[in-house]
Motif scaffolding. Structure first.
Motif, PDB file in Angstrom:
ATOM      1  N   ARG A 147      46.081  40.944  48.674  1.00 52.75           N
ATOM      2  CA  ARG A 147      45.098  41.854  48.102  1.00 52.75           C
ATOM      3  C   ARG A 147      45.238  43.269  48.652  1.00 52.75           C
ATOM      4  O   ARG A 147      45.059  44.248  47.940  1.00 52.75           O
ATOM      5  N   VAL A 183      48.865  46.564  49.396  1.00 52.92           N
ATOM      6  CA  VAL A 183      49.063  47.819  48.681  1.00 52.92           C
ATOM      7  C   VAL A 183      48.774  49.011  49.600  1.00 52.92           C
ATOM      8  O   VAL A 183      49.314  50.107  49.395  1.00 52.92           O
ATOM      9  N   TYR A 239      46.026  56.172  43.424  1.00 59.50           N
ATOM     10  CA  TYR A 239      46.077  55.009  44.310  1.00 59.50           C
ATOM     11  C   TYR A 239      44.690  54.384  44.466  1.00 59.50           C
ATOM     12  O   TYR A 239      44.528  53.157  44.392  1.00 59.50           O
ATOM     13  N   GLY A 278      43.730  52.493  41.350  1.00 63.03           N
ATOM     14  CA  GLY A 278      44.522  51.282  41.211  1.00 63.03           C
ATOM     15  C   GLY A 278      44.139  50.218  42.214  1.00 63.03           C
ATOM     16  O   GLY A 278      44.059  49.026  41.892  1.00 63.03           O
ATOM     17  N   ALA A 279      43.887  50.635  43.469  1.00 62.60           N
ATOM     18  CA  ALA A 279      43.449  49.685  44.492  1.00 62.60           C
ATOM     19  C   ALA A 279      42.115  49.058  44.100  1.00 62.60           C
ATOM     20  O   ALA A 279      41.883  47.867  44.304  1.00 62.60           O
ATOM     21  N   PHE A 312      41.434  46.298  40.792  1.00 59.66           N
ATOM     22  CA  PHE A 312      41.538  44.872  41.135  1.00 59.66           C
ATOM     23  C   PHE A 312      40.187  44.181  40.970  1.00 59.66           C
ATOM     24  O   PHE A 312      40.089  43.058  40.460  1.00 59.66           O
ATOM     25  N   SER A 363      51.210  39.123  42.047  1.00 56.54           N
ATOM     26  CA  SER A 363      51.452  40.043  43.161  1.00 56.54           C
ATOM     27  C   SER A 363      52.927  40.406  43.252  1.00 56.54           C
ATOM     28  O   SER A 363      53.282  41.574  43.456  1.00 56.54           O
ATOM     29  N   THR A 421      54.149  43.044  40.811  1.00 56.26           N
ATOM     30  CA  THR A 421      53.749  44.434  41.050  1.00 56.26           C
ATOM     31  C   THR A 421      54.937  45.301  41.435  1.00 56.26           C
ATOM     32  O   THR A 421      54.901  46.526  41.282  1.00 56.26           O
ATOM     33  N   TYR A 452      47.701  50.106  37.330  1.00 58.52           N
ATOM     34  CA  TYR A 452      46.341  49.667  37.055  1.00 58.52           C
ATOM     35  C   TYR A 452      46.329  48.264  36.429  1.00 58.52           C
ATOM     36  O   TYR A 452      45.511  47.414  36.785  1.00 58.52           O
ATOM     37  N   ARG A 473      47.151  45.543  39.056  1.00 56.89           N
ATOM     38  CA  ARG A 473      46.032  45.303  39.962  1.00 56.89           C
ATOM     39  C   ARG A 473      44.874  44.595  39.254  1.00 56.89           C
ATOM     40  O   ARG A 473      44.207  43.732  39.841  1.00 56.89           O
ATOM     41  N   LEU A 532      45.807  40.973  38.933  1.00 49.72           N
ATOM     42  CA  LEU A 532      45.769  40.323  40.239  1.00 49.72           C
ATOM     43  C   LEU A 532      44.326  39.938  40.579  1.00 49.72           C
ATOM     44  O   LEU A 532      44.067  38.835  41.081  1.00 49.72           O
TER      45      LEU A 532
END
Length: 434
Positions: A41, A44, A62, A65-66, A69, A104, A107, A117, A120, A123
């Motif tokens: 998770r 990244v 970032y 995108g993080a 999830f 994952s 990615t 995006y 994530r 995921l």
């Protein structure tokens, strides 16, 4: 067999022994599963150290995108937990782990913000239900008075992921830099997905759904655990309808507290490597090793806090103090700026406080929910709270871009943690202090 055992009664010593046996038979493997889950998770955060420059991503890209999830996580979490309650943990947890490992690994193929995006998001969709599923699973094995230690044991997987993941991620980035096959951050996604895939397969062979199915418990031990859990469930809430569930204010209050706690969790998880880097450390392997120190400090703190909360039955007070200490540590980590020693020291305080609070939280809803209401309630609180996993990195990234000062984002995260520390006091004492 003596008479007490034959009628399902045990002495305090015998009761302690059976729960100790359960702990050492099921918890180490659960910790391993959560460790690899959490690593997939948040790795990244380490990929960011090189991926952003390679792909031309900003902190805002970032951060979004993080965080996206958790949109996928939110959408599928309640259905996932209800499926686990019906189908059993063994099959459903294996499904979750195998699917997220594959996504994952994929990615590594992203090249644009939209692809990042999408990867994530899916995921999060794949992993939805894992953490609340494990919380629900523990209610099948431990009564409330024993669950604080079990939850603390479970949550040491987060700092263990930092202790293991930091150095390993740093070494992967360092070793594979200059690889003619792929970029180092692509190798990171591929190699760190493999343990999740293997653990997911192992779940099918090693996990036992409920105590009555455990061949390693005696008949007397099975009877004692089942009787204890039935007695406890008789005092818990099983909502008669969806409407009754939605009208239960306790669910929504706890969701708010958890939301503020998760702001802190991902403020640390997604940005800790960057905080260490901004303090003046440039070598990625060194960043990895230094990033593991706060998590290492958190491990004994989590366990000792859980034991203390179980003994005193004052979970709310322990939670509130731990989260407040964590907020102060995180804010000061931002304030010290360019001093690596001071930054890591205050990150130790922030991480230990926040993770200790997190490990205590689930003792509260698990103390009053049972059956389908427990499955839905835990998942609802978790999925609403985990929307903070979207808000936190996006908020920090946006503030970094807007102000040019990375400390501002940390101050915002610390403020949210303080709000959570205060909000727990609106939860009835009978829920948090059992």
């Amino acid at each position: 067999m003596d008479h007490a055992a034959s009628i399902g009664l045990t002495t305090p010593v015998a009761e302690t022994n059976v729960y100790r046996k359960i702990t050492w038979r099921i918890m180490p493997f659960i910790v391993v599963c959560y460790l690899v889950a959490y690593l997939d998770r948040v790795n990244v955060g380490f990929a960011k150290l090189q991926m952003m420059a390679d792909l031309g991503f900003s902190d805002a890209v970032y951060g979004f995108g993080a965080g996206v999830f958790f949109i996928g996580y939110f959408l599928f979490e309640v259905p996932s937990n209800l499926a686990l309650h019906r189908l059993g943990a063994r099959v459903w947890i294996a499904r979750i782990m195998i699917s997220w490992a594959i996504i994952s690994a994929l990615t590594l193929f992203v090249t644009t913000p939209i692809q990042f995006y999408v990867a994530r998001f899916f995921l999060g969709l794949a992993e939805a239900g894992f953490s609340p599923g494990i919380m629900l699973y523990l209610t099948y094995w431990f009564p409330a008075k024993k669950r604080g230690f079990a939850l603390g044991f479970y949550y040491i997987a987060i700092p263990l992921a930092g202790v293991v993941g930091g150095p390993v991620s740093g070494l992967i980035l360092e070793h594979f830099t200059g690889s003619g096959v792929m970029k180092a951050w692509q190798w990171l996604f591929l190699l760190e997905a493999a343990p999740s895939l293997l653990a997911g397969i192992a779940v099918l062979f090693l996990m036992v759904d409920k105590p009555e199915q455990a061949s390693w418990l005696t008949d007397a031990e099975k009877a004692e655990v089942s009787a204890e859990l039935r007695r406890e469930d008789g005092d818990k809430v099983v909502h008669a309808s969806s409407t009754a569930f939605l009208r239960d204010a306790r669910i929504w209050k706890l969701s708010g507290v958890y939301f503020m706690t998760i702001i802190g969790l991902y403020g640390i998880s997604f940005w800790l490597p960057s905080i260490v880097k901004d303090s003046g450390i440039k070598d990625v392997a060194t960043i990895g090793w230094l990033s593991s120190i706060p998590y290492l400090v958190a491990i004994p703190t989590i366990i000792l806090t859980g034991i203390s909360a179980d003994r005193t039955r004052r979970r709310r007070a322990h939670f509130s103090v731990a989260l407040a200490i964590g907020s102060v540590g995180l804010a000061l980590a931002g304030y010290v700026g360019q001093s690596p020693v001071a930054a890591v020291a205050w990150l130790c305080v922030g991480t230990a406080g926040m993770l200790s609070a997190l490990s205590l939280f689930w003792g509260v809803p698990c103390a009053f929910l049972a059956g389908t209401s427990a499955a839905a309630g835990i998942a609802t609180i978790n999925c609403i709270g985990n929307l903070a996993g979207f808000v936190s990195p996006y908020m920090v990234g946006g503030l970094n871009v807007l102000t040019g000062n990375p400390a501002i984002g940390l101050y915002a995260v610390a403020a949210c943690m303080l709000v959570g520390a205060a909000l727990i006091r609106i939860i009835p004492a009978s829920l948090g202090d059992r």
